[in-house]
Design an enzyme around this catalytic site. Sequence first.
Site, PDB file in Angstrom:
ATOM      1  N   PRO A   2       0.827  -1.217   0.000  1.00  0.00           N
ATOM      2  CA  PRO A   2       0.000   0.000   0.000  1.00  0.00           C
ATOM      3  C   PRO A   2       0.857   1.262   0.000  1.00  0.00           C
ATOM      4  CG  PRO A   2      -0.605  -1.476   1.813  1.00  0.00           C
ATOM      5  CD  PRO A   2       0.648  -2.007   1.209  1.00  0.00           C
ATOM      6  N   GLU A   3       0.514   2.205  -0.861  1.00  0.00           N
ATOM      7  CA  GLU A   3       1.180   3.512  -0.905  1.00  0.00           C
ATOM      8  C   GLU A   3       0.141   4.566  -0.511  1.00  0.00           C
ATOM      9  OE1 GLU A   3       3.371   3.984  -4.605  1.00  0.00           O
ATOM     10  OE2 GLU A   3       3.628   1.830  -4.768  1.00  0.00           O
ATOM     11  N   LYS A  58       2.589   7.103   4.407  1.00  0.00           N
ATOM     12  CA  LYS A  58       1.873   5.829   4.519  1.00  0.00           C
ATOM     13  C   LYS A  58       1.494   5.510   5.964  1.00  0.00           C
ATOM     14  CE  LYS A  58       5.078   4.201   0.994  1.00  0.00           C
ATOM     15  NZ  LYS A  58       6.087   3.194   0.688  1.00  0.00           N
ATOM     16  N   HIS A  97      -4.927 -14.977   9.347  1.00  0.00           N
ATOM     17  CA  HIS A  97      -4.017 -13.852   9.602  1.00  0.00           C
ATOM     18  C   HIS A  97      -4.698 -12.662  10.264  1.00  0.00           C
ATOM     19  CE1 HIS A  97      -1.423 -16.179   7.029  1.00  0.00           C
ATOM     20  NE2 HIS A  97      -2.242 -16.024   6.011  1.00  0.00           N
ATOM     21  N   ARG A 117       1.690 -11.107   5.477  1.00  0.00           N
ATOM     22  CA  ARG A 117       3.148 -11.066   5.452  1.00  0.00           C
ATOM     23  C   ARG A 117       3.755 -10.552   6.764  1.00  0.00           C
ATOM     24  NH1 ARG A 117       5.269 -10.621   0.164  1.00  0.00           N
ATOM     25  NH2 ARG A 117       7.295 -10.605   1.189  1.00  0.00           N
ATOM     26  N   ARG A 156      20.996  16.541  -5.206  1.00  0.00           N
ATOM     27  CA  ARG A 156      20.875  15.109  -4.891  1.00  0.00           C
ATOM     28  C   ARG A 156      21.415  14.241  -6.020  1.00  0.00           C
ATOM     29  NH1 ARG A 156      19.880  13.837   0.372  1.00  0.00           N
ATOM     30  NH2 ARG A 156      19.038  15.756   1.221  1.00  0.00           N
ATOM     31  N   ARG A 265      14.864  -2.956  -6.549  1.00  0.00           N
ATOM     32  CA  ARG A 265      13.446  -2.813  -6.862  1.00  0.00           C
ATOM     33  C   ARG A 265      13.258  -2.627  -8.365  1.00  0.00           C
ATOM     34  NH1 ARG A 265      10.423  -1.132  -2.434  1.00  0.00           N
ATOM     35  NH2 ARG A 265       8.707  -1.824  -3.759  1.00  0.00           N
TER      36      ARG A 265
END
Length: 295
Positions: A2-3, A58, A97, A117, A156, A265
């Site tokens: 989830p974002e 989040k 779960h 998870r 950056r 990623r």
Amino acid sequence: MPELPEVETVLRGLKSRALGRRISSVEVRHPGAIAGSPEDFVQNIEGRKIAAFARKGKAIGVELRSTDGAPPSFLLIRLGMTGRFTVNPCDAPLEAHTHARLMLDDGREEIRFQDARRFGRLRCCTRDELDAIFARLGPDAQQITEDTFLRSMRGRKGAIKSWLMNQQMLAGLGNIYADEALFVARIHPLAQPGRVSIAKARRLYRAIQTVLARAVSLQGTTFRDYIDIEGRPGNYAPRLRVYQRTGEPCRRCKTKICRLVIAGRSSHFCPRCQPRPRYVAAMRGPKKSRPRVKN
Ligand SMILES: [Zn+2]
């Protein structure tokens, strides 16, 4: 995972179903889902009223007001990879779960926290502790101003994709929406934030705002696990332009979408709409550490 849009959807669902209600009792079924002592957790939550919700990136903070004049306590929620909340009748069969149950009011309904998870966490804390946790995060991706965004990119190095996902820099974006925003802004995922032109950086800022607003309005993206509080999946997946579309034609130019591994990623991008800046190839070091390109 989830974002921001999925977390915001969960927050809105909890708000509509649980705001103003009293948590009459709490059952912790898996202590690992609770940060700190489960006994303290139960003690600091039971009997309190759900008074307000806040979100940064989040992370969700829930204010729990006491009826006896004690200072409020706060519930910090992190969904992790697969954490989900549902509101169910208390006598509905428990799903696998289910790690915590918060019974509401007269005990007919309850909030359930499930997490296959087990990366998600519930934590009870004081206002100061919650403020400190929120302060360690960068500005929320929907709240940040354009000026602050442009300033934080300055100087950056490293891949812009990793920078966008670094929660200390900008809170709320993960793999899905970082890929989508970079595509909309036509920026290669390996570009360096400090070397992106002002015009492109502004485009990226606007892309993030547009992508997040659209995803929130469609209740987020569901790939495998994510569901909202009523058990419904998000509706943004058909709108995805690059994420998990490796080998499929770009919606803009028909070139095949590529996949690139950056810091472990996957990144998905269109090699034509998001050309690799010349300095990137020159700065990648020995061949074996180069990101693998797969189409
Ligand atoms: Zn393209």
